[in-house]
Design a protein around this motif. Structure first.
Motif, short mmCIF file in Angstrom:
data_model
loop_
_atom_site.label_atom_id
_atom_site.label_comp_id
_atom_site.label_asym_id
_atom_site.label_seq_id
_atom_site.Cartn_x
_atom_site.Cartn_y
_atom_site.Cartn_z
N CYS A 57 29.98 29.09 43.69
CA CYS A 57 30.80 29.55 42.56
C CYS A 57 29.90 30.51 41.80
CB CYS A 57 31.27 28.40 41.69
SG CYS A 57 32.34 29.03 40.36
N ARG A 58 29.94 31.77 42.23
CA ARG A 58 28.96 32.73 41.72
C ARG A 58 29.67 33.87 40.99
NH1 ARG A 58 25.31 34.62 46.47
NH2 ARG A 58 27.28 35.59 47.10
N ASN A 59 29.12 34.19 39.85
CA ASN A 59 29.64 35.30 39.04
C ASN A 59 31.10 35.10 38.66
OD1 ASN A 59 27.06 36.77 39.46
ND2 ASN A 59 27.75 36.77 41.58
N VAL A 60 31.46 33.87 38.41
CA VAL A 60 32.80 33.51 37.94
C VAL A 60 32.65 32.80 36.58
CG1 VAL A 60 34.91 32.23 38.47
CG2 VAL A 60 33.53 33.12 40.35
N MET A 61 31.74 31.82 36.53
CA MET A 61 31.59 31.03 35.30
C MET A 61 31.10 31.88 34.13
SD MET A 61 30.27 27.34 36.53
CE MET A 61 28.95 27.91 37.56
N GLU A 67 34.08 39.23 50.84
CA GLU A 67 32.73 39.44 51.37
C GLU A 67 31.90 38.16 51.29
OE1 GLU A 67 34.47 41.49 49.53
OE2 GLU A 67 33.96 43.59 49.89
N GLU A 68 32.05 37.39 50.21
CA GLU A 68 31.26 36.15 50.07
C GLU A 68 31.63 35.10 51.13
OE1 GLU A 68 30.03 34.27 46.12
OE2 GLU A 68 31.63 32.93 46.77
N PRO A 69 32.92 34.72 51.26
CA PRO A 69 33.22 33.71 52.29
C PRO A 69 32.95 34.19 53.71
CG PRO A 69 35.24 34.54 51.29
CD PRO A 69 34.10 35.03 50.44
N ASN A 103 43.74 28.43 40.91
CA ASN A 103 43.27 28.67 39.55
C ASN A 103 42.26 27.57 39.20
OD1 ASN A 103 42.87 28.97 36.83
ND2 ASN A 103 45.06 28.94 36.28
N LEU A 104 41.04 27.95 38.93
CA LEU A 104 40.00 26.94 38.67
C LEU A 104 40.31 26.09 37.43
CD1 LEU A 104 36.88 29.14 39.50
CD2 LEU A 104 37.60 27.10 40.74
N MET A 105 41.21 26.56 36.58
CA MET A 105 41.57 25.80 35.37
C MET A 105 42.62 24.73 35.66
SD MET A 105 39.78 27.02 33.10
CE MET A 105 38.60 27.50 34.31
N SER A 133 40.70 40.87 35.72
CA SER A 133 39.59 40.16 36.35
C SER A 133 38.64 41.16 37.02
CB SER A 133 40.09 39.09 37.33
OG SER A 133 40.86 39.68 38.31
N THR A 134 37.37 40.80 36.99
CA THR A 134 36.34 41.67 37.57
C THR A 134 36.08 41.18 38.98
OG1 THR A 134 35.45 42.05 35.40
CG2 THR A 134 33.95 42.44 37.24
N ASN A 135 36.19 42.06 39.95
CA ASN A 135 36.14 41.63 41.35
C ASN A 135 34.88 42.07 42.09
OD1 ASN A 135 39.51 42.44 41.03
ND2 ASN A 135 38.81 40.35 41.35
C1 LIG Z 1 32.97 38.97 39.99
S1 LIG Z 1 34.01 38.17 41.15
C2 LIG Z 1 32.81 37.21 42.03
C3 LIG Z 1 33.01 37.26 43.53
C4 LIG Z 1 31.96 36.49 44.34
N1 LIG Z 1 31.96 35.10 44.00
C5 LIG Z 1 30.59 37.08 44.19
O1 LIG Z 1 29.76 36.54 43.48
O2 LIG Z 1 30.33 38.12 44.79
C6 LIG Z 1 34.86 36.94 40.16
C7 LIG Z 1 36.14 36.41 40.80
O3 LIG Z 1 36.55 35.24 40.08
C8 LIG Z 1 37.97 35.22 40.04
N2 LIG Z 1 38.42 34.34 38.93
C9 LIG Z 1 38.35 34.56 37.60
N3 LIG Z 1 38.92 33.55 36.93
C10 LIG Z 1 39.35 32.66 37.85
C11 LIG Z 1 40.03 31.40 37.78
N4 LIG Z 1 40.39 30.85 36.62
N5 LIG Z 1 40.33 30.76 38.93
C12 LIG Z 1 39.98 31.30 40.12
N6 LIG Z 1 39.33 32.49 40.26
C13 LIG Z 1 39.03 33.16 39.13
C14 LIG Z 1 38.33 36.70 39.84
O4 LIG Z 1 39.67 36.99 40.22
C15 LIG Z 1 37.29 37.41 40.71
O5 LIG Z 1 37.77 37.68 42.00
#
Ligand SMILES: C[S@@+](CC[C@H](N)C(=O)[O-])C[C@H]1O[C@@H](n2cnc3c(N)ncnc32)[C@H](O)[C@@H]1O
Length: 282
Positions: A227-231, A126-128, A211-213, A79-81
């Motif tokens: 919900c940013r940079n996750v979807m 950092e986000e929350p 887990n969002l799934m 995962s990208t953090n």
């Molecule tokens: C790029 S970071 C985004 C962090 C923050 N939201 C931001 O925009 O700065 C993406 C995060 O989504 C999480 N993630 C990926 N798939 C996920 C899932 N199925 N359920 C929950 N979190 C997930 C990853 O572990 C990671 O920490």
């Protein structure tokens, strides 16, 4: 039987497909063909650390580990953090100048003092913590408010880091001098200067594995969701399901913030467009 084509460090096409299939099924992350080198490079480090000499041996171990702990580490590696304080600053400007004044006015009329937010995919915190800073600044001197930010992620390793709430000087650069003085304490850890989030900030944010799934043990209605940079890592059907579930969880007038490259174009939804990456439930 077709001979597996190994690249130079040994992740065959078949092994890549097995790993990407497992990851997609478990957490929705879409590791398409273009991600093979990234998967190989990131997992190669894990293999070395755990003493495995081939991907075949490692995959076998992951599949046999019924505790799921190694699979969880595998997901952590993939995962990208990437995140930062006040990332995509226009969201926090909108929160401060538009959404919070509206929400607080509406809540006062309803005689409610609850403000509820969710940072879904919160990474290292950092986000929350940024959301909490903006919330606490908004309610300062405004009577009694009950503010909470739920912060969730699938990576247990990154959640541990988030809970620690320790950041180096470079990471806290986006905070103003006043915000640093109000919400952080400087101290030394392992010989270097770090900044620790204050108790007030800590007690506003609740970190949980989610887990969002899977099922969401989240009690709505919520006032806003980040919900940013996750979807961006999910395919369209997965994004569609998520957007519908966020819609259901939000209060009327509640807002969804998405990442800069995550518009809702091509998704069937009833949100009202406010400005790029900001959507309101009517
Ligand atoms: C790029 S970071 C985004 C962090 C923050 N939201 C931001 O925009 O700065 C993406 C995060 O989504 C999480 N993630 C990926 N798939 C996920 C899932 N199925 N359920 C929950 N979190 C997930 C990853 O572990 C990671 O920490």
């Amino acid at each position: 039987m077709q001979t597996a084509v190994l690249d130079e460090v040994g992740l065959s096409e078949k092994e890549f497909r097995l790993i990407s299939g497992l990851v997609y099924k478990h957490c929705g992350i879409n590791l398409h063909d273009g991600k093979k080198e990234l998967v190989r490079a990131r997992l190669a480090k894990r293999l070395r650390l755990c003493g495995f000499t081939s991907f075949a041996e490692y995959i076998n171990y992951v599949l046999k580990d019924t505790s799921g702990s190694e699979f969880s580490s595998l997901v952590d590696c993939l995962s990208t953090n990437l995140t930062s304080f006040f990332r995509e600053a226009q969201h926090f400007d909108f929160l401060r100048t538009t959404l919070l004044p509206q929400l607080m006015e509406r809540k006062r009329r309803r005689q409610s003092c609850r403000l509820r937010a969710w940072s879904a995919g919160c990474s290292s915190g950092e986000e929350p913590y940024t959301i909490a800073i903006v919330l606490l600044e908004a309610v300062e001197g405004q009577g009694r408010w009950d503010t909470k930010v739920l912060a969730t992620d699938i990576s247990t390793a990154i959640l541990e880091k988030a809970k620690q709430g320790l950041y180096d000087e470079q990471r806290i650069a986006p905070l103003s001098a006043m915000q640093r003085a109000s919400f952080l304490t400087a101290r030394r850890a392992a010989g270097r200067k770090v900044f620790e989030v204050s108790d007030r900030l800590r007690s506003t944010v609740v970190f949980r594995y989610l887990n969002l799934m899977a099922d969401w043990p989240v009690k709505g209605p919520l006032d806003f969701i980040f919900c940013r940079n996750v979807m961006i890592y999910f395919d369209k059907p997965t994004q569609q399901r998520l957007i519908s579930r966020y819609y259901d969880l939000l209060d009327s007038g509640g807002v969804l913030f998405t990442g800069h490259s995550e518009s809702l174009t091509g998704i069937d939804h009833a949100f009202k467009y406010i400005q790029p990456t900001i959507y309101m439930k009517p």
